[in-house]
Design an enzyme around this catalytic site. Structure first.
Site, short mmCIF file in Angstrom:
data_model
loop_
_atom_site.label_atom_id
_atom_site.label_comp_id
_atom_site.label_asym_id
_atom_site.label_seq_id
_atom_site.Cartn_x
_atom_site.Cartn_y
_atom_site.Cartn_z
CG ASP A 175 -1.76 1.09 1.48
OD1 ASP A 175 -1.71 2.05 0.61
OD2 ASP A 175 -2.36 1.24 2.53
CB SER A 176 1.12 4.38 -0.05
OG SER A 176 1.59 5.63 -0.41
CB ALA A 177 5.82 3.73 1.49
N GLY B 54 3.66 -0.36 -1.71
CA GLY B 54 3.53 -0.66 -3.02
C GLY B 54 4.94 -0.49 -4.03
CG LEU C 233 -3.37 -2.31 -2.73
CD1 LEU C 233 -3.42 -2.89 -1.36
CD2 LEU C 233 -4.56 -2.46 -3.79
#
EC number: 3.1.1.1
Length: 334
Positions: free
Chosen positions: A170-172, A174, A202
């Site tokens: 998720d974010s970092a 990802g 994500l």
């Protein structure tokens, strides 16, 4: 040096989501409270526990599995896919133990019917990149060690299918998942008998010195605005480097060409109102045009991290079904 003591109030500082302050003299203060202080919804349907995967750096991961598997003989039950969930936070904040992360992992384990592995990693600015990438790889090697152990942890091995592993971030997280995909390559041969079947990115946190259109527009109401994005990068990128660093910009001037890299299947998900949208879309299109199996899904009107901020919303529910389908399509029955 990181500390939790009071600093002279007049000293200038930069703040990240209320839990990290970096003062002008280099002092760093971290609050023990999470940015997202929400109730933990543990209804007993999912069992979980913490495990140390890197004693040197005192890093832990949190394991989750549907509670029903605890009471079912492994010989009578089908083993479950393993789903890594690497938290976000701009490489600077976040934890497997934050309640928003834990609540989402409960849902992943229950709705996907999988074993969830949620690792921590060292955070910037105390530990700038590539520390987070190294820790992501260490968390994968930990799973390999469990799979090969003569006296394994049966809490995990009795229910987990080491041949069906999916790496999500998720974010970092990802970004970490992407760099793991590059490092491991299609087939994840060096992790045997562990086999990665796919990656779920994500809202992956990528950057570059030239702003993407969605970054330049920078609506002030955005959950993740440009001011915070820029701060995260300044605090996490190695000293002396910029946002075209290879770990930040997959297509930067000094980055490895990904055209010849063979990837396992990738699912890229982003909100339509996320400043990171254009980079995620460009990433998916490039890899797909180079012959990789890549699916891109954009949720119109949704902000960065909508699936953990509002996990019961209709878009979050739709995303869970998309992830479930991706796992089914790319799993092996063997």
């Amino acid at each position: 040096m990181s500390q939790n003591t009071a600093i002279t109030p007049t000293l200038p500082y930069e703040e990240c989501r209320g839990v990290l302050r970096v003062y002008s003299d280099g002092s760093i203060v971290r609050s023990p409270k999470p940015s997202f202080d929400v109730p933990v919804h543990d209804d007993g349907s999912v069992d979980w526990k913490d495990v140390v995967f890197d004693p040197t750096n005192q890093l832990q991961l949190r394991l989750y599995k549907p509670a029903a598997t605890t009471h079912t003989p492994s010989s009578l039950s089908k083993k479950l896919p393993i789903f890594y969930y690497i938290h976000g936070g701009g490489f600077c904040i976040g934890s497997r133990a934050w309640p928003n992360c834990q609540n989402y992992c409960f849902q992943l384990a229950s709705q996907l019917q999988c074993v969830v592995v949620a690792p921590d990693y060292r955070l910037a600015p105390e530990h700038r990149l590539p520390a987070a990438m190294d820790d992501g790889f260490a968390a994968m090697k930990w799973l390999q060690a469990i799979a090969e152990a003569e006296d394994p942890d049966t809490w995990l091995t009795e229910v987990a299918d080491f041949g069906n592993v999916f790496v999500s971030g998720d974010s970092a997280g990802g970004n970490i998942a992407h760099n793991l995909a590059v490092q491991l390559g299609a087939g994840s041969v060096e992790l045997g008998p562990v086999r990665v079947r796919g990656y779920v990115l994500l809202a992956p946190f990528f950057g570059g010195t030239v702003l993407a259109r969605s970054e330049a527009e920078d609506p002030k109401e955005a959950f993740l605005n440009w001011e915070l994005i820029d701060r995260f990068w300044r605090l996490s990128i190695p000293i002396g480097e910029d946002r075209d660093h290879p770990l930040v910009n997959p297509f930067g001037p000094n980055s490895q060409s990904l055209e010849e890299v063979a990837f396992d299947p990738i699912l890229v998900v982003v909100g339509g109102s996320d400043l990171l949208k254009d980079r995620a879309k460009d990433y998916a299109n490039r890899l797909k045009n180079w012959g990789n199996k890549v699916e891109y899904v954009e949720f119109e009107g949704q902000q960065h991290g909508f699936f953990t901020i509002q996990p019961s919303s209709q878009p979050a529910k739709e995303l869970m079904l998309i992830i479930k389908r991706f796992i089914a399509q790319n799993s092996t029955c063997c």
